[in-house]
Scaffold this motif. Structure first.
Motif, PDB file in Angstrom:
ATOM      1  N   PHE A 183      45.269  -4.046  46.447  1.00 55.33           N
ATOM      2  CA  PHE A 183      46.769  -3.815  46.599  1.00 55.33           C
ATOM      3  C   PHE A 183      46.903  -2.229  46.519  1.00 55.33           C
ATOM      4  N   LEU A 184      45.955  -1.543  45.861  1.00 55.34           N
ATOM      5  CA  LEU A 184      46.084  -0.056  45.941  1.00 55.34           C
ATOM      6  C   LEU A 184      45.848   0.277  47.636  1.00 55.34           C
ATOM      7  N   LYS A 185      44.991  -0.526  48.248  1.00 53.00           N
ATOM      8  CA  LYS A 185      44.803  -0.312  49.701  1.00 53.00           C
ATOM      9  C   LYS A 185      46.117  -0.571  50.407  1.00 53.00           C
ATOM     10  N   ALA A 186      46.763  -1.590  50.046  1.00 53.67           N
ATOM     11  CA  ALA A 186      47.814  -2.100  50.920  1.00 53.67           C
ATOM     12  C   ALA A 186      48.968  -1.316  50.853  1.00 53.67           C
ATOM     13  N   PHE A 187      49.265  -0.505  49.334  1.00 51.36           N
ATOM     14  CA  PHE A 187      50.204   0.239  49.103  1.00 51.36           C
ATOM     15  C   PHE A 187      49.814   1.812  49.428  1.00 51.36           C
ATOM     16  N   ASN A 188      48.717   1.869  50.261  1.00 49.14           N
ATOM     17  CA  ASN A 188      48.256   3.228  50.574  1.00 49.14           C
ATOM     18  C   ASN A 188      48.050   4.204  49.093  1.00 49.14           C
ATOM     19  N   GLY A 189      47.468   3.247  48.157  1.00 54.23           N
ATOM     20  CA  GLY A 189      47.158   4.130  46.867  1.00 54.23           C
ATOM     21  C   GLY A 189      48.036   4.394  45.871  1.00 54.23           C
ATOM     22  N   ASP A 190      49.265   3.916  46.279  1.00 53.56           N
ATOM     23  CA  ASP A 190      50.584   4.057  45.201  1.00 53.56           C
ATOM     24  C   ASP A 190      50.192   3.252  43.851  1.00 53.56           C
ATOM     25  N   LYS A 191      49.868   3.674  42.949  1.00 55.02           N
ATOM     26  CA  LYS A 191      49.476   3.023  41.757  1.00 55.02           C
ATOM     27  C   LYS A 191      50.775   2.337  41.251  1.00 55.02           C
ATOM     28  N   GLU A 192      51.855   2.985  41.139  1.00 50.59           N
ATOM     29  CA  GLU A 192      53.400   2.412  40.690  1.00 50.59           C
ATOM     30  C   GLU A 192      53.737   1.247  41.591  1.00 50.59           C
ATOM     31  N   LYS A 193      53.578   1.157  42.765  1.00 45.85           N
ATOM     32  CA  LYS A 193      53.870   0.065  43.562  1.00 45.85           C
ATOM     33  C   LYS A 193      52.994  -1.126  43.327  1.00 45.85           C
ATOM     34  N   THR A 194      51.879  -0.789  43.061  1.00 47.74           N
ATOM     35  CA  THR A 194      50.669  -1.774  43.052  1.00 47.74           C
ATOM     36  C   THR A 194      51.131  -2.384  41.442  1.00 47.74           C
ATOM     37  N   LYS A 195      51.333  -1.642  40.554  1.00 44.93           N
ATOM     38  CA  LYS A 195      51.472  -2.119  39.333  1.00 44.93           C
ATOM     39  C   LYS A 195      52.617  -3.132  39.539  1.00 44.93           C
ATOM     40  N   TRP A 196      53.785  -2.531  39.893  1.00 45.76           N
ATOM     41  CA  TRP A 196      55.174  -3.302  39.980  1.00 45.76           C
ATOM     42  C   TRP A 196      54.970  -4.755  40.800  1.00 45.76           C
ATOM     43  N   PHE A 197      54.178  -4.719  41.829  1.00 45.56           N
ATOM     44  CA  PHE A 197      53.977  -5.678  42.583  1.00 45.56           C
ATOM     45  C   PHE A 197      53.063  -6.802  41.627  1.00 45.56           C
ATOM     46  N   LEU A 198      52.073  -6.575  41.190  1.00 41.72           N
ATOM     47  CA  LEU A 198      51.302  -7.282  40.462  1.00 41.72           C
ATOM     48  C   LEU A 198      51.995  -7.690  39.004  1.00 41.72           C
ATOM     49  N   GLU A 199      52.968  -7.059  38.783  1.00 40.38           N
ATOM     50  CA  GLU A 199      53.831  -7.401  37.274  1.00 40.38           C
ATOM     51  C   GLU A 199      54.815  -8.418  37.907  1.00 40.38           C
ATOM     52  N   ASN A 200      55.364  -8.239  38.827  1.00 41.81           N
ATOM     53  CA  ASN A 200      56.750  -9.096  39.285  1.00 41.81           C
ATOM     54  C   ASN A 200      56.772  -9.979  40.321  1.00 41.81           C
ATOM     55  N   ILE A 201      55.585  -9.830  41.308  1.00 40.52           N
ATOM     56  CA  ILE A 201      55.623 -10.768  42.637  1.00 40.52           C
ATOM     57  C   ILE A 201      54.195 -11.695  42.340  1.00 40.52           C
ATOM     58  N   CYS A 202      53.038 -11.215  42.671  1.00 37.93           N
ATOM     59  CA  CYS A 202      51.798 -11.821  42.533  1.00 37.93           C
ATOM     60  C   CYS A 202      51.253 -11.644  40.941  1.00 37.93           C
ATOM     61  N   THR A 203      51.841 -12.314  39.983  1.00 36.43           N
ATOM     62  CA  THR A 203      51.672 -12.112  38.602  1.00 36.43           C
ATOM     63  C   THR A 203      50.242 -12.802  38.234  1.00 36.43           C
ATOM     64  N   SER A 204      49.991 -12.298  37.001  1.00 40.49           N
ATOM     65  CA  SER A 204      48.762 -13.092  36.580  1.00 40.49           C
ATOM     66  C   SER A 204      49.127 -14.382  36.206  1.00 40.49           C
ATOM     67  N   ASP A 205      50.250 -14.511  35.471  1.00 39.43           N
ATOM     68  CA  ASP A 205      50.825 -16.122  35.393  1.00 39.43           C
ATOM     69  C   ASP A 205      50.757 -17.100  36.607  1.00 39.43           C
ATOM     70  N   TRP A 206      51.265 -16.592  37.574  1.00 40.47           N
ATOM     71  CA  TRP A 206      51.034 -17.134  38.771  1.00 40.47           C
ATOM     72  C   TRP A 206      49.464 -17.457  39.304  1.00 40.47           C
ATOM     73  N   ASN A 207      48.698 -16.553  39.314  1.00 39.30           N
ATOM     74  CA  ASN A 207      47.350 -16.639  39.691  1.00 39.30           C
ATOM     75  C   ASN A 207      46.610 -17.481  38.684  1.00 39.30           C
ATOM     76  N   GLU A 208      47.059 -17.551  37.497  1.00 40.27           N
ATOM     77  CA  GLU A 208      46.436 -18.633  36.698  1.00 40.27           C
ATOM     78  C   GLU A 208      46.855 -20.091  36.528  1.00 40.27           C
ATOM     79  N   ASN A 209      47.945 -20.225  37.528  1.00 38.65           N
ATOM     80  CA  ASN A 209      48.301 -21.566  37.588  1.00 38.65           C
ATOM     81  C   ASN A 209      47.464 -22.147  38.824  1.00 38.65           C
ATOM     82  N   GLN A 210      46.732 -21.211  39.835  1.00 40.68           N
ATOM     83  CA  GLN A 210      46.032 -21.694  40.463  1.00 40.68           C
ATOM     84  C   GLN A 210      44.516 -21.943  39.921  1.00 40.68           C
TER      85      GLN A 210
END
Length: 206
Positions: A24-51
């Motif tokens: 996601f750093l690559k997908a968001f062109n190196g933007d750490k804030e956007k990456t952090k927000w996306f992984l905390e709010n959309i593709c979250t660790s809780d969501w991934n743990e369900n899989q």
């Protein structure tokens, strides 16, 4: 002194470097804030743990796209580019694992939260996964850490006495769950700290 005859390793974050930020750093062109927000709010660790507990990756992806259609492109990257989240082996821990196995003093098994759909990718990439007496994969068991069922499955399957085992995991929550079942625990931070903590159980790694 506690007598130890079994060591149980977590895999991701202990022996294998895995991090969604690599994608996601690559997908968001190196933007750490956007990456952090996306992984905390959309593709979250809780969501991934369900899989990790056996929910199908394709269905999980469609569920999330339905919920957040504006992020569809990025959501599909999570499992579409999952292999790129795998870094290398954590070589210092692999060295510890190798020495423990070569000592022939311990039963060595692994207990991992990992989707059964993606685990074969790791098995092909990391030959040290063949060194274990056995690996309990959460996706195969349809449950995951920190739920007690998966610890009990591990203990029963490999005839492990909890008081004589050490569980090594980077997640404090998972260590606390193991300790509640009388399994000794070491929270992993880095290989050097692991070597030091093993000394408290009279296990010495060079």
């Amino acid at each position: 002194m506690i007598y130890i005859d079994t060591i149980i390793f977590d895999l991701g974050g202990v022996l294998i470097d895995w991090n969604p930020e690599y994608v996601f750093l690559k997908a968001f062109n190196g933007d750490k804030e956007k990456t952090k927000w996306f992984l905390e709010n959309i593709c979250t660790s809780d969501w991934n743990e369900n899989q990790d507990a056996g929910y199908p990756l394709a269905q999980a992806t469609e569920d999330l796209v339905l919920k957040f259609p504006e992020y569809e492109t990025y959501i599909r990257l999570f499992y579409g580019n999952w292999e790129d989240m795998l870094g290398g082996a954590i070589s210092g821990t692999v060295s510890v694992l190798k020495q423990l196995i070569e000592s022939k003093k311990y039963k060595i098994v692994a207990l991992t939260n990992w989707s059964s759909e993606t685990f074969p990718i790791a098995q092909k990439r990391f030959d040290f996964l063949d060194w274990f007496e056995g690996i309990v994969v959460s996706g195969d068991e349809k449950t995951r850490k920190p739920f007690k069922e998966i610890y009990n499955t591990t203990l029963n399957r490999y005839n492990i006495k909890p008081e004589q085992a050490i569980f090594i995991d980077d997640n404090k929550r998972n260590i606390e769950a193991a300790k509640a079942l009388k399994i000794n625990g070491i929270q992993f931070k880095n290989p050097e700290q692991l070597i030091e903590d093993l000394k408290t159980f009279n296990i010495h790694i060079s």
